[in-house]
Design an enzyme around this catalytic site. Structure first.
Site, PDB file in Angstrom:
ATOM      1  N   LYS A 151      11.358   0.714  -2.233  1.00  0.00           N
ATOM      2  CA  LYS A 151      10.507   0.355  -3.365  1.00  0.00           C
ATOM      3  C   LYS A 151      11.080   0.792  -4.704  1.00  0.00           C
ATOM      4  CE  LYS A 151       6.577   0.922  -0.251  1.00  0.00           C
ATOM      5  NZ  LYS A 151       5.312   1.617   0.030  1.00  0.00           N
ATOM      6  N   GLY A 162       0.869  -1.167   0.000  1.00  0.00           N
ATOM      7  CA  GLY A 162       0.000   0.000   0.000  1.00  0.00           C
ATOM      8  C   GLY A 162       0.902   1.210   0.000  1.00  0.00           C
ATOM      9  N   THR A 163       0.903   1.985  -1.085  1.00  0.00           N
ATOM     10  CA  THR A 163       2.096   2.766  -1.353  1.00  0.00           C
ATOM     11  C   THR A 163       1.817   4.044  -2.106  1.00  0.00           C
ATOM     12  OG1 THR A 163       4.296   2.595  -2.336  1.00  0.00           O
ATOM     13  CG2 THR A 163       2.506   1.631  -3.550  1.00  0.00           C
ATOM     14  N   SER A 164       2.844   4.871  -2.223  1.00  0.00           N
ATOM     15  CA  SER A 164       2.847   6.045  -3.100  1.00  0.00           C
ATOM     16  C   SER A 164       4.169   6.027  -3.864  1.00  0.00           C
ATOM     17  CB  SER A 164       2.728   7.338  -2.299  1.00  0.00           C
ATOM     18  OG  SER A 164       1.508   7.404  -1.595  1.00  0.00           O
TER      19      SER A 164
END
Length: 241
Positions: free
Chosen positions: A50, A17-19
């Site tokens: 990431k 769950g990321t940006s």
């Protein structure tokens, strides 16, 4: 089980769950991401990297299932190493993106992977490619992804300008990710960025206690608010009784 619900992660699967973000500028690209990895509402890792190296001047940003994106990145990394050995030259960013796209598209029913590929090559210089869920392939001047991206599309549309240099682009990526991390509960931690140019790959790091908070205002940040008296030129409307 008769029916498989692909909208849910598999049992025990870790979700990024990321940006994530990548922006092209004159002479290179800047990629960035937060560092939070979640399993449901539990933060499994708060300092995840990431930004994944796949070749000398080509990196990818990963969102979706951590296991899926790591496996895809490993497959592409192997393919690019084989290409550089047989062809005797470095692969282009488009070639790397096409490999990502093929793996993601051919396995779209089994993968949860949204990937941004960015880098520099001698054919076209800097470039950014977005590969969202489903396996499409789109070249864009800037790309964002992950759960936090939905909160900052408007900010990116209103802020991005063509012709930026390195420093303006780094600041844009840092501010965008900080805003997404503040709004999205599945994003957080620190900001990792990478500046890729013809000459080098430069890693940048923003600790969690130094994240920009430009949207909160001076009063929230504890700074004195300077009172300014300005003439707006607005005349009160006459009201008939």
């Amino acid at each position: 089980m008769d029916h498989i619900d692909w909208t849910r992660l598999k049992t025990g699967e870790v979700n990024l769950g990321t940006s994530i973000m990548a922006v092209q500028f004159d002479g290179g690209v800047v990629i960035g991401a937060d560092s939070r990895t979640t399993t449901g509402s539990y933060i499994a890792n708060r300092v995840t990297d990431k930004l994944t190296h796949v070749h000398d001047r080509i990196y990818c940003c990963r969102s979706g299932s951590a296991a899926d994106t790591q496996a895809v990145a490993d497959i592409v990394h192997q393919g690019l190493q084989m290409y550089s050995q047989t062809a005797g030259e470095a692969p282009s960013v488009l070639h790397a993106s096409a490999l990502f796209q093929r793996v993601c598209y051919e396995n779209k029913d089994a993968l949860s992977a949204g990937i941004i590929v960015a880098g520099w090559d001698k054919e076209v210089g800097p470039s950014v490619y977005n590969i969202p869920l489903g396996g499409g392939l789109f070249r864009q001047p800037w790309a964002i992804g992950g759960s936090g991206s939905t909160y900052v599309y408007g900010y990116c549309d209103a802020t991005y300008r063509e012709g930026w240099g390195r420093d303006e682009t780094v600041n844009f990526v840092k501010n965008t990710l900080a805003l997404a991390m503040a709004r999205d509960g599945s994003s957080g931690g620190v900001i990792r960025m990478c500046v890729i140019t013809e000459d080098k790959v430069e890693r940048l790091f923003v600790p969690g206690d130094e994240l920009p908070k430009f949207w909160e205002g001076h009063e929230v940040l504890g700074e004195p608010l300077k009172k300014r008296v300005t003439d707006t030129g607005v005349v009160p409307m006459a009201v008939e009784v």
